[in-house]
Design a protein around this motif. Structure first.
Motif, PDB file in Angstrom:
ATOM      1  N   THR A   1       0.827  -1.213   0.000  1.00 27.20           N
ATOM      2  CA  THR A   1       0.000   0.000   0.000  1.00 27.20           C
ATOM      3  C   THR A   1       0.858   1.258   0.000  1.00 27.20           C
ATOM      4  OG1 THR A   1      -1.718  -1.184   1.228  1.00 27.20           O
ATOM      5  CG2 THR A   1      -1.838   1.224   1.208  1.00 27.20           C
ATOM      6  N   GLY A   2       1.994   1.219   0.702  1.00 29.72           N
ATOM      7  CA  GLY A   2       2.859   2.393   0.806  1.00 29.72           C
ATOM      8  C   GLY A   2       3.905   2.496  -0.274  1.00 29.72           C
ATOM      9  N   VAL A   3       3.893   1.586  -1.239  1.00 27.87           N
ATOM     10  CA  VAL A   3       4.834   1.659  -2.367  1.00 27.87           C
ATOM     11  C   VAL A   3       4.232   2.575  -3.430  1.00 27.87           C
ATOM     12  CG1 VAL A   3       6.022   0.354  -4.168  1.00 27.87           C
ATOM     13  CG2 VAL A   3       5.726  -0.640  -1.888  1.00 27.87           C
TER      14      VAL A   3
ATOM     15  N   SER B   1      -0.749  -7.726  -0.994  1.00 26.89           N
ATOM     16  CA  SER B   1      -1.909  -6.848  -0.825  1.00 26.89           C
ATOM     17  C   SER B   1      -1.528  -5.405  -1.114  1.00 26.89           C
ATOM     18  CB  SER B   1      -2.450  -6.959   0.608  1.00 26.89           C
ATOM     19  OG  SER B   1      -1.511  -6.464   1.541  1.00 26.89           O
ATOM     20  N   GLY B   2      -2.556  -4.562  -1.211  1.00 26.89           N
ATOM     21  CA  GLY B   2      -2.317  -3.146  -1.484  1.00 26.89           C
ATOM     22  C   GLY B   2      -2.300  -2.828  -2.960  1.00 26.89           C
ATOM     23  N   ILE B   3      -2.927  -3.676  -3.766  1.00 29.38           N
ATOM     24  CA  ILE B   3      -2.971  -3.434  -5.212  1.00 29.38           C
ATOM     25  C   ILE B   3      -4.065  -2.402  -5.490  1.00 29.38           C
ATOM     26  CG2 ILE B   3      -3.190  -4.483  -7.492  1.00 29.38           C
ATOM     27  CD1 ILE B   3      -0.856  -5.570  -5.989  1.00 29.38           C
TER      28      ILE B   3
ATOM     29  N   LYS C   1      -4.386  -9.145  -3.389  1.00 26.54           N
ATOM     30  CA  LYS C   1      -5.588  -8.583  -2.804  1.00 26.54           C
ATOM     31  C   LYS C   1      -5.499  -7.066  -2.801  1.00 26.54           C
ATOM     32  CE  LYS C   1      -7.554 -12.517  -1.831  1.00 26.54           C
ATOM     33  NZ  LYS C   1      -8.807 -12.921  -2.473  1.00 26.54           N
ATOM     34  N   ALA C   2      -6.666  -6.429  -2.792  1.00 26.80           N
ATOM     35  CA  ALA C   2      -6.703  -4.967  -2.850  1.00 26.80           C
ATOM     36  C   ALA C   2      -6.257  -4.337  -1.539  1.00 26.80           C
ATOM     37  CB  ALA C   2      -8.105  -4.487  -3.214  1.00 26.80           C
TER      38      ALA C   2
END
Length: 283
Positions: free
Chosen positions: A204-206, A234-236, A257-258
């Protein structure tokens, strides 16, 4: 000839050594702006002065020679200390160059041409030692920066145990080769330490995912699989998903996963024998 030159330099330094040392300490103390105590400066400079005098008494004037080994060792230690304390290169080198300034009052009063030549000879020697000091400072500073970078990598790559058998690695910032190695090492070690079989890599933080970042992620997933663990990414976010499609990046059978919450639900569902209410509701 070199031995005679060395002895004249000793005489120049020893003509009034107490007054010379006092002036020297005053110049260095004023330059450092009170960030070091006078007693500490006096100790450092006194050690350096005695070592310099002993080296010259040996008849050698080569700053790179064996006779100056102790002088170089003291300057190396001084440079490291200054680098750790946050002083600048010029504030570090002044400990050497200030000897010339301390000698100038006596030189002005002298009408002996030989004294001028001796001063020039000593000045060349001190310039060489000053350059050695700056180089030692630069090496020490690079080591400090390198160590701090490694510490930042460690701090910026935490491994969190989310549930029994489930760990997560929340990534923030750019993922490069060096950081990938840290991620791998910490995650694999956490899998062993916690006995987990599920790992979540949260990006998510990338800020962006390109081909290189994707390759780093794939390497990390493969390393975890070799340890017998399943990885979920995750974090897409929508923007990242579009970029991945546009670049033609294939994640294969890797689960994505989102959100971290979605990844946790998936991991708990995959955990063998998990009896948590969250998993029970999904079932």
């Amino acid at each position: 000839m070199a031995e005679q030159d060395a002895q004249r330099l000793v005489a120049l330094l020893s003509s009034d050594d107490r007054r010379l040392e006092t002036r020297w300490v005053e110049v260095v103390t004023s330059t450092l702006g009170g960030r070091m105590s006078r007693a500490e400066i006096e100790r450092e400079l006194s050690e350096f002065y005695r070592a310099l005098e002993a080296a010259l008494r040996s008849g050698d004037t080569d700053p790179h020679g064996d006779a100056f080994a102790e002088v170089r060792a003291l300057l190396n230690e001084l440079s490291r200390n200054r680098a750790r304390q946050g002083f600048t290169p010029s504030e570090t080198a002044v400990s050497v160059f200030a000897i010339k300034q301390a000698l100038e009052p006596d030189l002005v009063k002298s009408s002996d041409p030989q004294a001028i030549l001796d001063y020039l000879g000593l000045s060349q020697l001190l310039d060489a030692l000053g350059m050695f000091t700056v180089e030692a400072y630069a090496r020490a500073r690079e080591e400090i920066i390198s160590a701090q970078s490694e510490q930042l990598l460690e701090l910026s790559t935490p491994v969190v145990k989310l549930w029994e058998g489930v760990i997560a690695v929340p990534l923030v910032g750019t993922l490069d080769s060096a950081r990938t190695m840290v991620v791998m090492e910490k995650m694999l070690q956490a899998l062993i330490d916690t006995g987990s079989e599920q790992a979540i890599i949260d990006i998510t933080g990338v800020p962006a995912v390109d081909t290189q970042v994707a390759q780093h992620l794939l390497k990390t997933v493969v390393a975890a699989r070799l340890m017998g663990a399943e990885c979920t990414i995750s974090g897409i976010r929508p923007q990242i998903a579009q970029t991945i499609v546009a670049l033609g990046i294939e994640f294969g059978d890797i689960v994505t996963k989102a959100t971290l919450a979605d990844a946790l639900r998936h991991a708990l569902g995959r955990s063998v024998g998990d009896t948590s209410p969250l998993t029970a509701r999904r079932r």
